[in-house]
Design an enzyme around this catalytic site. Structure first.
Site, PDB file in Angstrom:
ATOM      1  N   LYS A  33       0.843  -1.196   0.000  1.00 19.09           N
ATOM      2  CA  LYS A  33       0.000   0.000   0.000  1.00 19.09           C
ATOM      3  C   LYS A  33       0.881   1.250   0.000  1.00 19.09           C
ATOM      4  CE  LYS A  33      -0.448   0.135   5.049  1.00 19.09           C
ATOM      5  NZ  LYS A  33      -1.386   0.207   6.187  1.00 19.09           N
ATOM      6  N   ARG A 129      -9.866   0.742  15.901  1.00 16.79           N
ATOM      7  CA  ARG A 129      -9.818   1.548  14.686  1.00 16.79           C
ATOM      8  C   ARG A 129     -10.822   0.943  13.722  1.00 16.79           C
ATOM      9  NH1 ARG A 129      -4.174   1.910  11.467  1.00 16.79           N
ATOM     10  NH2 ARG A 129      -4.824  -0.234  10.994  1.00 16.79           N
ATOM     11  N   TYR A 253      18.023  29.316   7.351  1.00 11.84           N
ATOM     12  CA  TYR A 253      16.882  30.036   7.901  1.00 11.84           C
ATOM     13  C   TYR A 253      16.925  30.042   9.428  1.00 11.84           C
ATOM     14  CZ  TYR A 253      14.575  29.916   3.317  1.00 11.84           C
ATOM     15  OH  TYR A 253      14.256  30.085   1.995  1.00 11.84           O
TER      16      TYR A 253
END
Length: 360
Positions: A33, A129, A253
């Site tokens: 998957k 689930r 950054y």
């Protein structure tokens, strides 16, 4: 061409499948998957098909991609079907489906299939689930097993905490599964990757290896068994710029890194848009021409920076390895407070190159 790339070792994939099948002691569905966890579902399935007992995907779209590529082995839909009309496609393309909710049981019972279907009936043994309650599971078993549209039933559940070896939850789920399935004559499926690698006492007819197929360790620490896994994906790039900074100068950054000494900085063509973790901390190991160099500064969208001070021979064009045999993806994931699943599945922009033919 931008030098970032992912090398996929299909021989390693086959090795890991064989290990999973050996540990399971029965048959094994190779879980492909999410585009085979970022490795390319079609190529991985084609490589495994000569020896795999079947494949598992999340949804019918993933299954149809494999069928259209010529994969004829059994394919299981781990989430089952989402709409009633998908049942016709399941029958047409000879797919197997999980049934995990009461509405799916009803839809299947009402479906007049042109061919008998193989169904995997899923119990919620504690993950909460997907899966039927023990009462609904037994009722579904009694209802479905005698229907003409059902060829056979496989009984399954999913382990929630098998990657926590000191946790009792896995044993509790296994007991709940055994008690609920008592008296039901059918094949069973229980073990996923951590179940195979960490719980040898558990037995079932079908295992469902996923992460371990791709050479990643599901546990925080290595073991004798996980040491037998071979990494399938190696992510590489190159140095595209080198500069010398005096002490006190920042990099990147937010000036998250400030040089404490004169520092030789290498810029690598790999960033978070490629799938490298954006919040990898300073010091995360990066392999530059085989030598470990620390990541410095914040990872940018397309680039990251490394400290080359101790590697004076590195220059523009020097090869860089972000993960593979070293650092291993599971180790990198732990250092960056993400999962190996996220890193592998997040590699969207980097082109894949396969090291051996799919049908070798």
């Amino acid at each position: 061409m931008r030098p970032a790339q992912a090398l996929i070792d299909l021989d390693a994939l086959r090795h890991n499948y064989r290990l999973a099948r050996q540990l399971g002691g029965g048959k094994a569905l190779a879980v492909v998957k999410a585009d085979a966890y970022g490795h390319g579902a079609v190529r991985c399935a084609q490589a495994l098909e000569p020896e795999a007992d079947g494949f598992a995907v999340a949804c019918i779209e993933e299954a149809l991609e494999l069928r259209q590529a010529g994969v004829r082995a059994p394919i299981l839909l781990l989430e089952g079907f989402f709409e009633h009309d998908e049942l016709a496609l399941i029958a047409e393309h000879d797919l197997w489906t999980v049934v995990a909710t009461p509405w799916q049981v009803r839809a299947l019972a009402e479906f007049r299939s042109p061919r008998p279907l193989r169904v995997w009936l899923k119990l919620d043994s504690g993950m909460h689930r997907l899966g039927l309650s023990p009462e609904d599971f037994r009722a579904a078993w009694l209802h479905l097993r005698g229907l003409p549209q059902i060829d056979s039933l496989v009984l399954m559940t999913h382990l929630a905490q098998a990657d926590e070896l000191e946790c009792s939850r896995t044993d509790e789920q296994a007991v709940a599964f055994a008690l609920t399935c008592g008296g039901m004559r059918a094949e069973t499926s229980l073990r996923n990757s951590p179940g195979l690698l960490g719980w040898p006492a558990l037995r079932n007819d079908w295992s469902r290896p996923g992460l371990m197929l791709y050479g990643a360790n599901p546990f925080p620490q290595p073991s004798e068994l996980t040491a037998q896994l071979r990494p399938v994906m190696t992510v590489r790039s190159r140095i595209i710029s080198v500069r010398d900074l005096p002490a006190g100068e920042p990099v990147g950054y937010g000036a998250r890194f400030v040089a404490e000494r004169p520092t030789r900085v290498g810029v690598v063509a790999m960033g978070y848009a490629d799938g490298y973790p954006q919040f990898a901390p300073n010091g995360t190991p990066v392999l530059v021409d085989g030598k470990v160099c620390p990541l410095i500064g914040r990872v940018s969208m397309d680039m990251l920076t490394v400290d080359l001070t101790e590697h004076p021979h590195a220059d523009v064009g020097t090869p860089v390895q972000l993960w593979g045999d070293a650092p291993q993806v599971s180790t990198l994931a732990a250092q960056c407070n993400v999962s190996a699943y996220q890193l592998l599945c997040g590699l969207k922009r980097v082109p894949r190159h396969y090291s051996t033919p799919a049908h070798a």
